[in-house]
Design a protein around this motif. Structure first.
Motif, PDB file in Angstrom:
ATOM      1  N   TYR A  98     153.772  10.401 -30.330  1.00 17.80           N
ATOM      2  CA  TYR A  98     154.254  10.014 -31.659  1.00 17.80           C
ATOM      3  C   TYR A  98     155.618  10.623 -31.969  1.00 17.80           C
ATOM      4  N   PHE A  99     155.758  11.923 -31.778  1.00 17.20           N
ATOM      5  CA  PHE A  99     157.011  12.569 -32.179  1.00 17.20           C
ATOM      6  C   PHE A  99     158.173  12.188 -31.272  1.00 17.20           C
ATOM      7  N   ARG A 100     157.913  11.983 -29.995  1.00 17.03           N
ATOM      8  CA  ARG A 100     159.016  11.557 -29.132  1.00 17.03           C
ATOM      9  C   ARG A 100     159.486  10.150 -29.490  1.00 17.03           C
ATOM     10  N   LEU A 101     158.539   9.278 -29.809  1.00 20.55           N
ATOM     11  CA  LEU A 101     158.933   7.933 -30.212  1.00 20.55           C
ATOM     12  C   LEU A 101     159.646   7.958 -31.563  1.00 20.55           C
ATOM     13  N   ARG A 102     159.133   8.708 -32.504  1.00 17.07           N
ATOM     14  CA  ARG A 102     159.778   8.786 -33.820  1.00 17.07           C
ATOM     15  C   ARG A 102     161.159   9.431 -33.711  1.00 17.07           C
ATOM     16  N   ASN A 103     161.293  10.450 -32.876  1.00 14.74           N
ATOM     17  CA  ASN A 103     162.605  11.064 -32.690  1.00 14.74           C
ATOM     18  C   ASN A 103     163.591  10.084 -32.068  1.00 14.74           C
ATOM     19  N   ALA A 104     163.076   9.188 -31.210  1.00 11.87           N
ATOM     20  CA  ALA A 104     163.956   8.207 -30.563  1.00 11.87           C
ATOM     21  C   ALA A 104     164.585   7.281 -31.587  1.00 11.87           C
ATOM     22  N   ILE A 105     163.796   6.787 -32.552  1.00 13.44           N
ATOM     23  CA  ILE A 105     164.349   5.845 -33.527  1.00 13.44           C
ATOM     24  C   ILE A 105     165.282   6.557 -34.489  1.00 13.44           C
TER      25      ILE A 105
END
Length: 574
Positions: free
Chosen positions: A481-488
């Protein structure tokens, strides 16, 4: 005193000099255009059987727009397009592209500029999903009449065309990256709606006329996602940001299995492709968020796999038949965080209870069920929350087999999975004191189905609004979750950099209307992708040589497993 001839020489030096466009660059752009299918998509939209012959082809116009975007950080300026097509290409290239000659003076430039603008407006009118005139402040009664008289099927068809054309422009930036994405990306992505301004002054909702860009709307940022037209915003929800424009729903590719840490020599890891925008959609802010997100996902290249799909707390709040079930039908596995009113037990099926997206035994201790609710209410500390999340794993329903083609899945309770002992299933007793003993409370209607059968079949619509495959709060959930959210969030900041694409600035897209905004935004997003790929490639060690530049310095990060919905835990214990 300088002579008249000297003065003319000085003025001539101050004139803008147009550097010639290399034929190799023209060839590269035309190759990408032809490979993208963009020209074949657009040409039939503007074909004409009557009137004067068009002197500029669609292929030549798109070439000029690509060249202009490359020279202006993604911003397409039609004066630049005119200069490049008519006065910077070599004579041989212009002749091959059938671009007519115009003299290099004011009248010649204006004539060429008119040709460029007319053809672009013809394209955007063919794909415009709005029946409203632009560049005028319209009476609201006229707007209501035009919207009422419009054919909704025709508007929907035009919107589909608009997004297809815009995403083909974006796809050109991924042609070179496709082999890398295909081999080093598991298909996981993240959604987010980011606001972009429009080149028009927004008016209040009670104004008798609309803004000169009637397709746009007000974006209002408070502590929660709300309809910007609502005026009953509570006083405690202070407005942090207000902007008149559009919401661009971006789909950003990111592989959460890799953290992108530089190699020991300081160079970038060539196996970790940077986050890239692979599709997008556009609409009014906070308008049909679920539908707009699905439109964007439908334009992700079908050759790519489908993995996890993350989004902010807006998306678990949508209706399941509008968002959650369709994305699962596409092959994505949702990964969510939840609002306060979505914590604790939210659904039941055959006795199993859905708690923060996962199915658990109904006899799980109440403190474990309310772990996140108690943390948010500050009844427990963060370390206690982490410990309770870990203890929940014992009571988790586990899949017996993979979901079938219709999304149904056989699940077994923790006693069947040899994680607990249950008095309702005597054959699970006597397995050892290391397994917790479940003694369900008696019920006048008898035990639920999950407590009497070996397995249960959970249909996709059961708890569909909040269900997710990863156990909420665990280290694996945090990693994804956090890696994907950080990506956006990183991609939003990257594209809004004031030195480059400036996505949020309406001044970079000075043609009003959603169709023009979508096309021009596509060039900016494509430029951001290319810039990111170039930055990443420049920081990789190739053939034993040093990288052209050092990777971005990373701050020391906190380990996974120490993050909570309330922030970072400073002291952890096993």
């Amino acid at each position: 005193m300088t002579s008249r001839l000297d003065r003319q020489d000085h003025l001539d030096k101050l004139r803008t000099r147009r550097p010639p466009v290399p034929d190799t660059e023209v060839h590269e752009v035309l190759t990408a255009l032809d490979a993208s299918g963009l020209v074949a998509e657009v040409e039939p939209l503007v074909a004409q059987s009557t009137g004067r012959n068009r002197t500029l082809t669609v292929r030549a116009l798109l070439l000029g727009m690509c060249l202009a975007a490359a020279r202006n950080a993604g911003t397409v300026i039609f004066a630049s397009v005119t200069n490049l097509l008519y006065f910077a290409l070599t004579d041989e290239t212009r002749e091959r592209l059938k671009i007519p000659y115009y003299p290099d003076h004011a009248q010649g430039f204006e004539a060429a500029y008119g040709v460029v603008r007319r053809l672009f407006h013809r394209i955007e009118e063919a794909v415009d999903p709005s029946p409203l005139p632009k560049n005028h402040r319209l009476d609201r009664e006229l707007v209501a009449r035009l919207l009422g008289e419009a054919d909704p099927d025709e508007l929907a068809s035009r919107r589909s065309l608009m997004l297809r054309v815009a995403n083909r422009i974006l796809s050109m930036s991924l042609l070179d990256a496709h082999p890398l994405l295909e081999g080093r990306w598991n298909g996981s992505a993240v959604l987010d709606a980011t606001v972009i301004g429009t080149y028009a002054k927004g008016l209040s909702s009670d104004s008798p006329v609309t803004a000169s860009d009637p397709d746009a709307g007000w974006y209002v940022r408070t502590t929660k996602h709300k309809d910007p037209l609502l005026t009953d915003t509570p006083a405690q929800e202070r407005i942090k940001k207000r902007l008149y424009g559009y919401d661009a729903c971006l789909v950003v590719a990111r592989d959460p299995d890799h953290d992108g840490t530089p190699l020991p020599d300081g160079s970038a890891n060539p196996d970790v492709v940077p986050s890239l925008v692979v599709a997008f959609s556009l609409d009014k802010p906070s308008h049909r968020p679920a539908e707009v997100a699905l439109e964007a996902l439908q334009h992700v290249d079908p050759r790519y796999p489908r993995g996890y799909l993350a989004g902010d707390r807006l998306y678990p709040d949508q209706k399941p038949d509008k968002f959650q079930l369709p994305i699962r039908a596409m092959g994505y596995q949702p990964v969510y965080d939840y609002a306060k009113d979505q914590l604790g037990v939210q659904a039941q099926f055959a006795g199993a209870e859905l708690i923060e997206g996962n199915w658990y035994c109904p006899s799980m201790p109440q403190p474990l069920k309310d772990a996140t609710k108690d943390l948010v209410a500050k009844k427990i500390d963060k370390q206690t929350w982490i410990n309770r999340i870990r203890q929940r794993t014992t009571y988790l329903f586990l899949p017996k087999q993979r979901a079938d083609a219709e999304g149904h899945r056989r699940m077994m309770c923790p006693a069947e999975a040899n994680r607990t002992q249950c008095s309702l299933k005597p054959y699970t007793l006597g397995r050892g004191i290391h397994l917790p003993l479940i003694d369900p409370a008696p019920s006048p209607v008898g035990p639920p189905t999950a407590c009497t059968q070996h397995t249960i079949t959970i249909p996709p619509e059961a708890g569909a609004q909040l269900w997710q495959p990863l156990q909420y709060g665990t280290e694996e959930w945090q990693r994804v979750y956090f890696r994907l959210r950080n990506a956006i969030e990183g991609m939003n900041g990257f594209g809004k950099d004031p030195l480059y694409e400036r996505l949020e600035s309406g001044g970079t897209r000075r043609i009003r209307g959603i169709a023009a905004q979508a096309i021009l935004l596509a060039f900016q997003l494509a430029h951001a992708n290319k810039r990111k790929l170039a930055t990443w490639a420049g920081s990789i060690t190739l053939h034993g040589s040093h990288p052209h530049r050092r990777p971005t310095r990373r701050r020391k990060t906190k380990p996974l497993g120490t993050w909570t919905p309330e922030g970072y835990l400073t002291e952890t214990t096993a």
